[in-house]
Write an enzyme that holds these catalytic residues in place. Sequence first.
Site, PDB file in Angstrom:
ATOM      1  N   ILE A 275       6.689  35.187  38.065  1.00 41.28           N
ATOM      2  CA  ILE A 275       7.398  33.498  37.816  1.00 41.28           C
ATOM      3  C   ILE A 275       7.987  33.570  36.588  1.00 41.28           C
ATOM      4  CG2 ILE A 275       5.997  32.817  39.623  1.00 41.28           C
ATOM      5  CD1 ILE A 275       4.498  31.609  37.253  1.00 41.28           C
ATOM      6  N   GLY A 276       7.820  34.688  35.489  1.00 40.20           N
ATOM      7  CA  GLY A 276       8.394  34.641  34.258  1.00 40.20           C
ATOM      8  C   GLY A 276       8.268  35.553  33.327  1.00 40.20           C
ATOM      9  N   GLN A 277       9.162  35.482  32.438  1.00 41.47           N
ATOM     10  CA  GLN A 277       9.121  36.778  31.633  1.00 41.47           C
ATOM     11  C   GLN A 277       9.315  35.996  30.191  1.00 41.47           C
ATOM     12  OE1 GLN A 277       9.206  40.271  32.280  1.00 41.47           O
ATOM     13  NE2 GLN A 277       8.953  40.453  29.845  1.00 41.47           N
ATOM     14  N   GLY A 278       8.755  36.278  29.174  1.00 41.66           N
ATOM     15  CA  GLY A 278       8.738  36.013  27.810  1.00 41.66           C
ATOM     16  C   GLY A 278       8.578  36.927  26.819  1.00 41.66           C
ATOM     17  N   ALA A 279       8.600  36.263  25.581  1.00 40.37           N
ATOM     18  CA  ALA A 279       8.562  37.477  24.581  1.00 40.37           C
ATOM     19  C   ALA A 279       7.313  38.231  24.391  1.00 40.37           C
ATOM     20  CB  ALA A 279       8.900  36.807  23.238  1.00 40.37           C
ATOM     21  N   GLY A 281       5.353  38.653  26.829  1.00 37.59           N
ATOM     22  CA  GLY A 281       4.740  39.173  28.096  1.00 37.59           C
ATOM     23  C   GLY A 281       5.294  38.668  29.336  1.00 37.59           C
ATOM     24  N   ASP A 388      -0.356  19.822  19.293  1.00 43.93           N
ATOM     25  CA  ASP A 388       1.017  20.077  19.612  1.00 43.93           C
ATOM     26  C   ASP A 388       1.277  19.251  21.046  1.00 43.93           C
ATOM     27  OD1 ASP A 388       3.445  21.111  19.543  1.00 43.93           O
ATOM     28  OD2 ASP A 388       3.145  22.911  20.381  1.00 43.93           O
TER      29      ASP A 388
END
EC number: 2.7.11.1
Length: 544
Positions: A275-279, A281, A388
Amino acid sequence: MSNNGLDIQDKPPAPPMRNTSTMIGAGSKDAGTLNHGSKPLPPNPEEKKKKDRFYRAILPGDKTNKKKEKERPEISLPSDFEHTIHVGFDAVTGEFTGMPEQWARLLQTSNITKSEQKKNPQAVLDVLEFYNSKKTSNSQKYMSFTDKSAEDYNSSNTLNVKAVSETPAVPPVSEDEDDDDDGTPPPVIAPRPEHTKSVYTRSVIEPLPITPTRDVATSPISPTENNTTPPDALTRNTEKQKKKPKMSDEEILEKLRSIVSVGDPKKKYTRFEKIGQGASGTVYTAMDVATGQEVAIKQMNLQQQPKKELIINEILVMRENKNPNIVNYLDSYLVGDELWVVMEYLAGGSLTDVVTETCMDEGQIAAVCRECLQALEFLHSNQVIHRDIKSDNILLGMDGSVKLTDFGFCAQITPEQSKRSTMVGTPYWMAPEVVTRKAYGPKVDIWSLGIMAIEMIEGEPPYLNENPLRALYLIATNGTPELQNPEKLSAIFRDFLNRCLEMDVEKRGSAKELLQHQFLKIAKPLSSLTPLIAAAKEATKNNH
């Protein structure tokens, strides 16, 4: 007889939508000027070195450079030296003197006017100091708050600021620190990711600060010949503190092996769907074979993690802090060179999608605030500050459930340190005491919640379209932000906002106190959020 007419008549009206999406970069023609997050991050010169060190850690047979390393003489780092920077402000000319070139360049492009600089030069220096400490780098933030069983891996920065006419100093400031970055002017801080579908898929992140230790004080400078009033003066005195030893890659791996679960997660979970690709992993959804529960699994290549030691803190503390209003940690595994972290999954996406695409009424806003306050009351009672709070970090279930996530900036308060002073979080949501580098406590989360309530009203936080440095200045000097149309809000909602956005920390409400506020009594059922979530998902899908 057909029921089609009845079906159409009974169908609830569509949720109110914003005329234009307030999502930065979501098809906006101004996205190029506002979406600072689209700018490429600077390369990390230390990345190759760190990778090489990590390869040696996980491949014991690789001894290519060991002989050379042994031949190098060991030279200890210098200690107990001082570096003094004198920054003055001439009230006649309205100019700073002795300002570092890097700061001068930042100030020149900040849109902070000369009159604003003259009005409050100390605030200008405060935000420059803060902004410089918020350098953007290719680092991942982790759930790095500590508990009593976890070692504190954060180095400490000390900052003292006092005005010319004052004698007391502001309490010490502690900052997270990395060891290999002298720093160039940082790129502009991204207001928020270009498109936040879910924090599970978010790849734009605010890193932990990377700055040398500072000890800052102020003292008068010599007045000009024709000026009878000495100009405001600021003397910055920098003292390098000794750094805590960092864990070696071997130690990190050994510690991780002692923490994670044993076994093959591919046998425990099935139906993996990316469902996702980030810096840092890749994120998958999967199904727990035993329980049928849908989960989110983040697969991180450890070689690509710049602060691997913080992962240990993350896992240790996440499993200690479980609550119905928090996206909970479930399990973790080491699979080859990857760390798999299993988390609760919420399919509704982030609150950001809802606030930028739809219009929420007060009952719906009250429901979200109540759920967030329940999460904060739990965290604060366990001596944890989130640091945050913003809509990006609130995840929603399709049933309307509201959960707090992304504890990358969390801090644990120990009895010896009842207030924290680390400069972390996202600037537009920050409390003034954080921006002005004062010691702070859990009520910084309450301020951020108030800003998030404004997000739910207006679609974005105050000052989002300002230059980030000027936004910091406005937060530090303006106090409680003004609403665009305060007359449209009920009296109890305005009072709730005032309690959250009180400049005086002592008067600002706590999570426990605000849970009793009359505004929360008008909260609608969480199921009332479901149509908004569905409408936001449809709108964001169309924006792609």
